[in-house]
Write a protein that holds these residues in place. Structure first.
Motif, PDB file in Angstrom:
ATOM      1  N   LYS A   5      -0.010 -43.844   9.039  1.00  0.00           N
ATOM      2  CA  LYS A   5      -1.123 -43.263   8.294  1.00  0.00           C
ATOM      3  C   LYS A   5      -0.605 -42.205   7.328  1.00  0.00           C
ATOM      4  O   LYS A   5      -1.017 -42.162   6.167  1.00  0.00           O
ATOM      5  CB  LYS A   5      -2.134 -42.633   9.259  1.00  0.00           C
ATOM      6  N   TYR A   6       0.330 -41.348   7.783  1.00  0.00           N
ATOM      7  CA  TYR A   6       0.875 -40.308   6.907  1.00  0.00           C
ATOM      8  C   TYR A   6       1.627 -40.925   5.733  1.00  0.00           C
ATOM      9  O   TYR A   6       1.545 -40.465   4.604  1.00  0.00           O
ATOM     10  CB  TYR A   6       1.801 -39.377   7.694  1.00  0.00           C
ATOM     11  N   GLN A   7       2.393 -41.986   6.055  1.00  0.00           N
ATOM     12  CA  GLN A   7       3.123 -42.688   5.010  1.00  0.00           C
ATOM     13  C   GLN A   7       2.162 -43.236   3.964  1.00  0.00           C
ATOM     14  O   GLN A   7       2.378 -43.113   2.758  1.00  0.00           O
ATOM     15  CB  GLN A   7       3.925 -43.841   5.634  1.00  0.00           C
ATOM     16  N   ASP A   9      -0.867 -42.116   3.359  1.00  0.00           N
ATOM     17  CA  ASP A   9      -1.436 -40.981   2.636  1.00  0.00           C
ATOM     18  C   ASP A   9      -0.534 -40.577   1.484  1.00  0.00           C
ATOM     19  O   ASP A   9      -0.993 -40.370   0.362  1.00  0.00           O
ATOM     20  CB  ASP A   9      -1.597 -39.782   3.586  1.00  0.00           C
ATOM     21  N   LEU A  10       0.759 -40.478   1.762  1.00  0.00           N
ATOM     22  CA  LEU A  10       1.696 -40.044   0.724  1.00  0.00           C
ATOM     23  C   LEU A  10       1.764 -41.043  -0.425  1.00  0.00           C
ATOM     24  O   LEU A  10       1.764 -40.652  -1.596  1.00  0.00           O
ATOM     25  CB  LEU A  10       3.099 -39.857   1.320  1.00  0.00           C
ATOM     26  N   GLU A  12      -0.552 -43.074  -1.296  1.00  0.00           N
ATOM     27  CA  GLU A  12      -1.848 -42.983  -1.981  1.00  0.00           C
ATOM     28  C   GLU A  12      -1.851 -41.802  -2.959  1.00  0.00           C
ATOM     29  O   GLU A  12      -2.303 -41.916  -4.094  1.00  0.00           O
ATOM     30  CB  GLU A  12      -2.948 -42.798  -0.919  1.00  0.00           C
ATOM     31  N   ILE A  13      -1.316 -40.663  -2.499  1.00  0.00           N
ATOM     32  CA  ILE A  13      -1.259 -39.469  -3.357  1.00  0.00           C
ATOM     33  C   ILE A  13      -0.420 -39.753  -4.602  1.00  0.00           C
ATOM     34  O   ILE A  13      -0.845 -39.486  -5.731  1.00  0.00           O
ATOM     35  CB  ILE A  13      -0.656 -38.272  -2.577  1.00  0.00           C
ATOM     36  N   ARG A  14       0.763 -40.353  -4.395  1.00  0.00           N
ATOM     37  CA  ARG A  14       1.648 -40.628  -5.537  1.00  0.00           C
ATOM     38  C   ARG A  14       0.997 -41.598  -6.519  1.00  0.00           C
ATOM     39  O   ARG A  14       1.021 -41.387  -7.729  1.00  0.00           O
ATOM     40  CB  ARG A  14       2.968 -41.228  -5.050  1.00  0.00           C
TER      41      ARG A  14
END
Lengths: 210, 96
Positions: A5-7, A9-10, A12-14
């Motif tokens: 999930k964190y991966q 999220d990152l 998605e942000i980029r």
């Protein structure tokens, strides 16, 4: 764990940062086609110049750096204009197709920023070249077009695919080299606007469009 | 320092992540711009914007453009700082 999930999220942000600030639907294929138009234009110009030189009794096949004959200048400008119009139309059309395929719009804040930041140095260069023509500094026109076009690409690269930056740097370098080779303007033009476009457009095509 | 430090619950949602990401790299963005980028419904977007506004992570500016109301959003300094910390925490978590 939540690592996936964190991966996500990152990434998605980029992706969102890139998508919202850069116009990513620039077509690589359009670059390749622009290069081909430029090569065709350069070939036509070369034959025109050769014919002109022969009619004036010059025996050298290489062009005369100081052509000041008005009809010849107008003819060369017309060729350049046709090449430019074809290249721009193709770029808009293919980018429109790519944007539609990606579910994006063509005319957005990011594409407006891209066009604006590209056009300011380019228009400056265009006017500057007209001034060079006005005072008869013909030998500096080819270097100036390459340098200003390179600066435009460099400036625009912040608002679209980053590859445009290296294209810009290559054009600037070629433009500076061109200042020392006044008699080879058409060849350098063909390298800059022809070969470089095909090279970088092709690279972008295989990287993003395939 | 614990591993979870810096992970901010306010950003624990795809849409809020999206809003903050857009506002980190753009000085401001209006409602329709955000909606088109994030591909969400008006109501959904509005509720997440409200939540971020309540935390003072974003500022809202209402104005008129060609006589039509236009609402645009900016990330506040504290919002930018909080989001940076959140990204750093995510990277730290995935680092080892």
């Amino acid at each position: 764990m939540d690592n996936d999930k964190y991966q996500e999220d990152l990434s998605e942000i980029r992706a969102m940062m890139a998508r919202s600030s850069r116009f990513l639907s620039l077509s690589g294929l359009a670059g390749v086609l622009a290069g081909l138009y430029a090569l065709a234009g350069a070939a036509v110009a070369h034959f025109q110049i050769t014919a002109f030189n022969q009619s004036q009794g010059f025996d050298s096949a290489s062009e005369n750096p100081g052509i000041t004959d008005d009809t010849m200048v107008v003819r060369l400008l017309a060729i350049a204009l046709v090449v430019l119009l074809l290249a721009v139309t193709t770029a808009i059309w293919l980018s429109y197709r790519k944007a539609r395929k990606n579910g994006e719009k063509l005319w957005t804040d990011s594409s407006r920023r891209l066009v604006g930041n590209f056009l300011i140095p380019l228009a400056t260069g265009g006017l500057f070249c007209l001034a060079l023509l006005q005072y008869g500094y013909i030998a500096l026109i080819v270097p100036a077009t390459l340098i200003f076009y390179g600066l435009s690409c460099l400036n625009a690269s912040k608002y679209t695919l980053g590859d445009i930056r290296s294209l810009g740097l290559a054009q600037i370098a070629l433009g500076l080299i061109a200042t020392q080779f006044a008699g080879y303007g058409l060849l350098l033009w063909a390298i800059g606007f022809g070969a470089f476009h095909i090279l970088y457009g092709g690279m972008m095509y295989f990287k993003y469009d395939k | 320092m614990g591993l979870i430090d810096g992970i901010n619950k306010s950003f624990d949602h795809r849409i809020r992540l999206g809003i903050m990401s857009v506002l980190m790299v753009n000085d401001h963005m209006d409602f329709t711009g955000l909606r088109d980028l994030l591909e969400v419904t008006d109501g959904n977007l509005a509720s997440h914007l409200k939540a971020l506004e309540k935390e003072a992570y974003i500022a809202v500016e209402k104005r008129f453009l060609n006589r039509k109301p236009n609402t645009r959003y900016t990330a506040t300094e504290s919002g930018k700082k909080a989001f940076k910390n959140h990204i750093n925490a995510l990277e730290r978590l995935l680092g080892d």
